[in-house]
Every structure is written in structure tokens, then in C-alpha cells.
Design a protein around this motif. Structure first.
Motif, PDB file in Angstrom:
ATOM      1  N   ASP A  48      14.128   6.324 -18.141  1.00  0.00           N
ATOM      2  CA  ASP A  48      15.243   5.633 -17.520  1.00  0.00           C
ATOM      3  C   ASP A  48      15.147   4.169 -17.942  1.00  0.00           C
ATOM      4  N   VAL A  49      16.272   3.524 -18.207  1.00  0.00           N
ATOM      5  CA  VAL A  49      16.251   2.157 -18.722  1.00  0.00           C
ATOM      6  C   VAL A  49      15.576   1.195 -17.743  1.00  0.00           C
ATOM      7  N   LYS A  50      15.570   1.523 -16.442  1.00  0.00           N
ATOM      8  CA  LYS A  50      14.955   0.632 -15.459  1.00  0.00           C
ATOM      9  C   LYS A  50      13.427   0.590 -15.591  1.00  0.00           C
ATOM     10  N   ILE A 105      11.936   0.084 -18.430  1.00  0.00           N
ATOM     11  CA  ILE A 105      11.621  -0.868 -19.490  1.00  0.00           C
ATOM     12  C   ILE A 105      11.411  -2.248 -18.874  1.00  0.00           C
ATOM     13  N   ASN A 106      10.368  -2.943 -19.313  1.00  0.00           N
ATOM     14  CA  ASN A 106      10.051  -4.266 -18.789  1.00  0.00           C
ATOM     15  C   ASN A 106       9.253  -5.031 -19.844  1.00  0.00           C
ATOM     16  N   TYR A 111      18.812  -6.258 -23.005  1.00  0.00           N
ATOM     17  CA  TYR A 111      19.873  -5.350 -22.539  1.00  0.00           C
ATOM     18  C   TYR A 111      19.567  -4.869 -21.126  1.00  0.00           C
ATOM     19  N   ARG A 112      18.302  -4.480 -20.885  1.00  0.00           N
ATOM     20  CA  ARG A 112      17.918  -3.985 -19.559  1.00  0.00           C
ATOM     21  C   ARG A 112      18.071  -5.073 -18.492  1.00  0.00           C
ATOM     22  N   HIS A 170      21.293  -3.993 -16.050  1.00  0.00           N
ATOM     23  CA  HIS A 170      20.719  -3.065 -15.068  1.00  0.00           C
ATOM     24  C   HIS A 170      20.050  -3.824 -13.930  1.00  0.00           C
TER      25      HIS A 170
END
Length: 317
Positions: A131-133, A135-136, A182-183, A187
């Protein structure tokens, strides 16, 4: 309940912070006329911390292999596995002047171990659906380590080996920076415990500058200045967003403040060493003071957390 089973791999960020500070004081000794003893003292503390954390983690690996596997397959903690090899590389850099044979030994272990971790982390990213969330900025850690390799590697191996590692780090930094940006824009905000990892955004261009400085034998050109200025812009941008950090409770992730600050400090000192600009001298001194205060404050907060038995306990996801 406290247990060795929950000893966090994120604690290797302690070594990254201490090593970065020791290297910064080594550069301050060479170029800013600082005394030698702060560097030497920090080097000893860094070495003790490294062996303490590394041996403890090896014992955890022997006693609780399932806990290690859980970290390796975790969308966030998997990136911190590479902090182990980065710690070897930073110890190598820290010992470059003091004991070259130790530096070379740590470099050989760290360089090839990090390449192994890089391949495995990228395979992990490709094989899993995230899930893109998830990514950090911590995802930069396995990539930034490759850019570290040439810093000591220039004195050890062929230039093309160093260029190989440098190229991997710079290329994937650009790729990951696009994804992370992007994240952040489209998001949900990062969880509170990951907010300090924003400072990791400073590290790739700052370390890239240091690495390029070594590869090019001390020359500063347009490309290297672009790297430095990106790091500098990111540093000032994060300072302007200081309200994000001042009210956060303590997490181990606070150590993410330390190494990136050390990296921008070292970069600035290197620029001063080339241009001997009066303003860059004082900017270097200010940054050195800032990173020193941050490292010792975060170390103090870590000590309080250990004393309060808030380390080596199950984490809330």
C-alpha cells in the motif's frame, strides 16, 4: 514485557548518528582547527556502541530467528536491516585517519554486506504488493549506503568499483525520491513515529556530495554543487517545518535526525576546505554545534527510555 526478542534493528541508527558526529569532528580537526580529543572520544564511544548493539543483535538472531525474519519481511523495518552494513561502512570512514587497517577491514565487510542487503531489499520491494502509505523516507536507507562505499573505498579498490556503488545510490535515490514525494503529497501524512525520518531526505544528496568529492579527489564542480544545494534546501525546508517535530513524543526514530545533520555538516566543512570562505567557516561551526546538541539530546532521551523500560518491548503497528 522487555525481551531480547524485541531488540529493534532501528537501534543501528545510533551507530549512524555517532559515527556521523565522529567523522564531522575529524573534518573539523583537519579543516576548522578544532582540537583532536572530541573526535577521538566520539570514536571510542562509537566503537563501544557498535559492538554492544551488533553483538546483542547477533544473539537475538541466534535465539529468535523468527523475530529477525519478521523484521526482514516488514515494510518499514526491512529498510533498517541495511543500517547494519551502513554501520560497518561508517565505522570504516571514522577510522580512516586513526587506524587505516581497521578502516579497510570494516570497509570490506560493510561494502559487500551492503550490496547483498541492497539486492535483497529491492527484490523484496518487487515481489510484494505494498500500500502506498507504507512508503516512507526510511526506504532510502538501503540506497544511501551504496553512496557511502566510495568514501573509504577510494583508498582501497579500483575506481570503477567505487563508481559502481556511487551510480547505484544516485540512480535509485532519484527513483525513490519521486515515489516518496508522490506519497507525501497525495496520501495520508506519515504516522507520528515516522515523522523524524523526513530528515533522511537530507542524507542522499549530502552523502552524494561527500562521495563525489572523494571520487573526484577533492574537486568541486557543477554536479557536486547541485547535490550540496539540494541537501541544503532540504535542510532549510525541514527547519521551517520545525513545528512537526517539537511536540513529538520520543521514538527510536528520533535517531533519524542525527546522521543526515552530520552529513550536511561534513559537506559544508568540505566546501569550506576548498573555498576557505569566511561565511562557510561559521556556517560549518554552527552546523557542527547543532548536530552535537541533537546527537547528545537524542542519546539522553534514549537513555531515559531505556531506564523507563520502553525499549525492547512489543511495538504498536
Amino acid at each position: 514485557m522487555r525481551s531480547l526478542q524485541y531488540f529493534p534493528v532501528q537501534l543501528f541508527a545510533v551507530i549512524m548518528g555517532l559515527s556521523g558526529l565522529a567523522i564531522a569532528y575529524a573534518k573539523a580537526y583537519h579543516f576548522l582547527n578544532f582540537p583532536y580529543w572530541p573526535y577521538f572520544t566520539l570514536l571510542i564511544l562509537d566503537t563501544i556502541a557498535f559492538f554492544g548493539i551488533f553483538i546483542t543483535y547477533v544473539i537475538k538472531w541466534v535465539k529468535y530467528p523468527d523475530a529477525i525474519n519478521a523484521e526482514v519481511n516488514h515494510p518499514v523495518k526491512s529498510s533498517f536491516i541495511a543500517a547494519i552494513s551502513i554501520s560497518f561502512l561508517l565505522i570504516s570512514i571514522a577510522y580512516m585517519d586513526f587506524a587505516p587497517p581497521i578502516s579497510v577491514t570494516f570497509w570490506w565487510i560493510g561494502a559487500w554486506l551492503h550490496l547483498f542487503f541492497t539486492f535483497n531489499v529491492i527484490k523484496f520491494w518487487i515481489r510484494h504488493q505494498f500500500d502506498v502509505k507504507m512508503i516512507n523516507p526510511a526506504w532510502f536507507i538501503p540506497i544511501v549506503g551504496n553512496v557511502l562505499v566510495p568514501i573509504a573505498g577510494v583508498d582501497i579498490v579500483n575506481e570503477y568499483v567505487n563508481l559502481f556503488f556511487f551510480s547505484i545510490g544516485i540512480f535509485y535515490w532519484i527513483v525513490l525520491f519521486t515515489i516518496v514525494t508522490y506519497r507525501m503529497i497525495f496520501h495520508h501524512p506519515l504516522p507520528k513515529k515516522l515523522i523524524p525520518t523526513f530528515f533522511i531526505l537530507i542524507a542522499p544528496p549530502a552523502v552524494g556530495f561527500i562521495s563525489y568529492f572523494r571520487i573526484s579527489f577533492g574537486s568541486i564542480d557543477t554536479f557536486s554543487m547541485i547535490l550540496y544545494l539540494i541537501a541544503l534546501f532540504t535542510f532549510f525546508l525541514l527547519l521551517l517545518k520545525k513545528s512537526l517535530y517539537t511536540e513529538l513524543p520520543f521514538f527510536i526514530s528520533w535517531w533519524a535526525y542525527t546522521f543526515p545533520l552530520a552529513a550536511i555538516t561534513i559537506s559544508t566543512i568540505l566546501i569550506y576546505s576548498s573555498f576557505r570562505n569566511y561565511s562557510m567557516y561559521w556556517f560549518s561551526v554552527i552546523l557542527l554545534a547543532l548536530v552535537t546538541v541533537v546527537v547528545f539530546y537524542v542519546a539522553y532521551k534514549t537513555y531515559l527510555a531505556v531506564k523507563a523500560q520502553k525499549i525492547c518491548i512489543p511495538e504498536e503497528e
